[in-house]
Design a protein around this motif. Structure first.
Motif, short mmCIF file in Angstrom:
data_model
loop_
_atom_site.label_atom_id
_atom_site.label_comp_id
_atom_site.label_asym_id
_atom_site.label_seq_id
_atom_site.Cartn_x
_atom_site.Cartn_y
_atom_site.Cartn_z
N VAL A 251 0.86 -1.18 0.00
CA VAL A 251 0.00 0.00 0.00
C VAL A 251 0.90 1.23 0.00
N PHE A 252 0.76 2.07 -1.03
CA PHE A 252 1.57 3.27 -1.15
C PHE A 252 0.84 4.46 -0.52
N LYS A 253 1.61 5.48 -0.17
CA LYS A 253 1.02 6.68 0.41
C LYS A 253 0.24 7.48 -0.62
N SER A 254 0.61 7.33 -1.88
CA SER A 254 -0.05 8.07 -2.94
C SER A 254 -0.25 7.16 -4.14
N ALA A 255 -1.43 7.28 -4.77
CA ALA A 255 -1.68 6.51 -5.99
C ALA A 255 -0.75 6.93 -7.11
N ALA A 256 -0.22 8.16 -7.04
CA ALA A 256 0.71 8.63 -8.07
C ALA A 256 1.98 7.80 -8.10
N SER A 257 2.36 7.24 -6.96
CA SER A 257 3.56 6.40 -6.93
C SER A 257 3.38 5.17 -7.81
N ILE A 258 2.19 4.57 -7.76
CA ILE A 258 1.92 3.40 -8.59
C ILE A 258 1.95 3.79 -10.06
N ASP A 259 1.37 4.94 -10.39
CA ASP A 259 1.39 5.40 -11.79
C ASP A 259 2.81 5.56 -12.30
N LYS A 260 3.69 6.11 -11.45
CA LYS A 260 5.09 6.29 -11.86
C LYS A 260 5.78 4.95 -12.03
N ILE A 261 5.50 4.02 -11.14
CA ILE A 261 6.15 2.71 -11.20
C ILE A 261 5.71 1.94 -12.43
N LEU A 262 4.41 1.93 -12.72
CA LEU A 262 3.89 1.18 -13.86
C LEU A 262 4.13 1.90 -15.18
N ASN A 263 4.19 3.23 -15.15
CA ASN A 263 4.51 4.02 -16.34
C ASN A 263 3.61 3.67 -17.52
N GLY A 264 2.31 3.56 -17.24
CA GLY A 264 1.34 3.30 -18.30
C GLY A 264 1.16 1.85 -18.67
N MET A 265 1.91 0.95 -18.06
CA MET A 265 1.82 -0.48 -18.36
C MET A 265 0.90 -1.16 -17.35
N SER A 266 0.27 -2.26 -17.76
CA SER A 266 -0.57 -3.01 -16.83
C SER A 266 0.26 -3.88 -15.90
N LYS A 267 1.43 -4.30 -16.36
CA LYS A 267 2.33 -5.14 -15.56
C LYS A 267 3.77 -4.81 -15.95
#
Length: 313
Positions: A251-267
C-alpha cells in the motif's frame, strides 16, 4: 477428475464426484465475482493441466488466499489467449515472454511457461474442449447459471441505486456491504472525505520461483527510486522456514507512486538484486450482497474453442 463412465449416474452423484471442482468454480464466480463464462474456461484449463500431468491443481488451489486464486485465474486467461490465438507472429512474440505467468510457474509442481502453451496449442485446444464437454458443462453449469442471474440482478440494482430521485435532494450512494469473506482483511469504509482509499493505492507483486525476495529488499528498491512512498507492506505468510513467499501487497502513500512505477503499463518486471519481481495494480474483487433471483431468459453462452450450451442443461 474424469466424469466419463460406462454406466449412468445421477446429476447429484456427478456433482458430488466433482465437489472440489465446484467449490473452486464457486469461489471464482460467487466470491471473486469473476466472469462466469470466462471462469468456466479457466476451470477447463486447470482440469486439462491435471490430465496432462500437473497433479492436484484444483485441490491445492482451494487452500490459497482468494487474492492468489484471483491472480492465478488472470494468468490462466493469459494462457487461454495464447492457446486460442492463431496469429503465429503474435504467439511467437508472446512466447518470448516466458515469465508472464510467474505465479503459475511458482504454483505448479512441474515446469510450465508461455512457450508450453504455444507449442502445445492444438493439443490444448482439443483437450480443453473435451474437459469442457465431459466435466464443466455437466458439473458446473448450474453454478454458472446462478452467477449469471446474480450478476444481472446486481447490474439492475446498481443502475437503480445510482439513478437520482427528483423528489429528494440527497445523493444516493451504493451501499457498502461487508461480506463473509474478505480478500485482504477488513475493507476500509468508503467515506466521502478527501483522500484515496487504500485499495486504490495498492500494488500486487509476485516473485520468481527459486529466487526468494525479502520485504526489506523490495522496500529498499522502491524507496531508493521513489522516496518514502510505502504506507504498509504485506508479504504472504509462509508456514515452513524453507517455503518461499509467492507474492506481496504494497500500500503506497499516494496513488501517483503506482502510476510512476507502472509508467502506463498493466504489468512491469523489475530485477531486484538479480531476482525478478512482477508488479501490477491490485484490483480487489469484494463480495456483494445477495439479491433476489430473477426468472432466467432462455439463452446460449458461447464458449471459447467452439462449445455452446443452453441453460437448464
Amino acid at each position: 477428475m474424469d466424469a466419463s463412465s460406462s454406466f449412468s449416474i445421477t446429476q447429484e452423484e456427478l456433482n458430488l464426484f466433482h465437489q472440489i471442482d465446484r467449490r473452486l468454480y464457486t469461489i471464482l464466480v460467487m466470491n471473486l465475482w469473476r466472469d462466469p463464462v470466462e471462469s468456466i474456461q479457466v476451470m477447463a484449463l486447470w482440469l486439462w493441466l491435471e490430465r496432462v500431468g500437473f497433479y492436484d491443481v484444483v485441490h491445492r488451489m482451494l487452500a490459497l488466499p482468494y487474492a492468489l486464486v484471483n491472480e492465478l485465474a488472470d494468468e490462466a486467461v493469459t494462457c487461454l489467449n495464447i492457446i486460442s490465438n492463431n496469429n503465429d507472429q503474435h504467439a511467437a512474440s508472446s512466447s518470448s515472454e516466458a515469465n508472464e505467468i510467474p505465479l503459475t510457474q511458482n504454483f505448479m509442481r512441474k515446469d510450465i511457461s508461455i512457450p508450453f502453451f504455444h507449442e502445445h496449442r492444438l493439443l490444448a485446444t482439443q483437450g480443453i474442449s473435451r474437459v469442457m464437454n465431459e466435466v464443466c458443462i455437466r458439473a458446473l453449469s448450474d453454478i454458472m447459471q446462478e452467477a449469471v442471474r446474480r450478476n444481472a440482478a446486481q447490474k439492475t440494482a446498481d443502475s437503480q441505486t445510482m439513478m437520482p430521485n427528483p423528489l429528494q435532494q440527497s445523493v444516493f450512494l451504493p451501499q457498502l456491504v461487508v461480506g463473509q469473506h474478505e480478500i485482504w482483511g477488513s475493507p476500509e469504509p468508503r467515506m466521502v472525505p478527501p483522500g484515496v482509499p487504500p485499495e486504490d493505492r495498492t500494488m500486487f507483486v509476485t516473485f520468481s520461483k527459486g529466487y526468494p525476495v525479502t520485504e526489506s529488499e523490495v522496500r529498499e528498491f522502491f524507496t531508493r527510486s521513489h522516496g518514502d512512498c510505502i504506507e504498509s507492506f504485506h508479504m504472504q505468510e509462509v508456514h515452513q522456514p524453507q517455503d518461499q513467499a509467492l507474492f506481496a501487497k504494497i500500500v503506497f502513500k499516494s496513488a501517483a507512486s503506482i502510476d510512476k512505477i507502472l509508467n502506463g503499463m498493466s504489468k512491469v518486471k523489475f530485477a531486484i538484486n538479480g531476482k525478478h519481481v512482477w508488479a501490477r495494480k491490485f484490483v480487489p474483487k469484494s463480495p456483494r450482497p445477495n439479491l433476489p433471483t430473477p426468472t432466467p431468459m432462455p439463452m446460449q453462452v458461447p464458449i471459447q474453442f467452439g462449445t455452446q450450451f443452453p441453460f437448464g442443461f
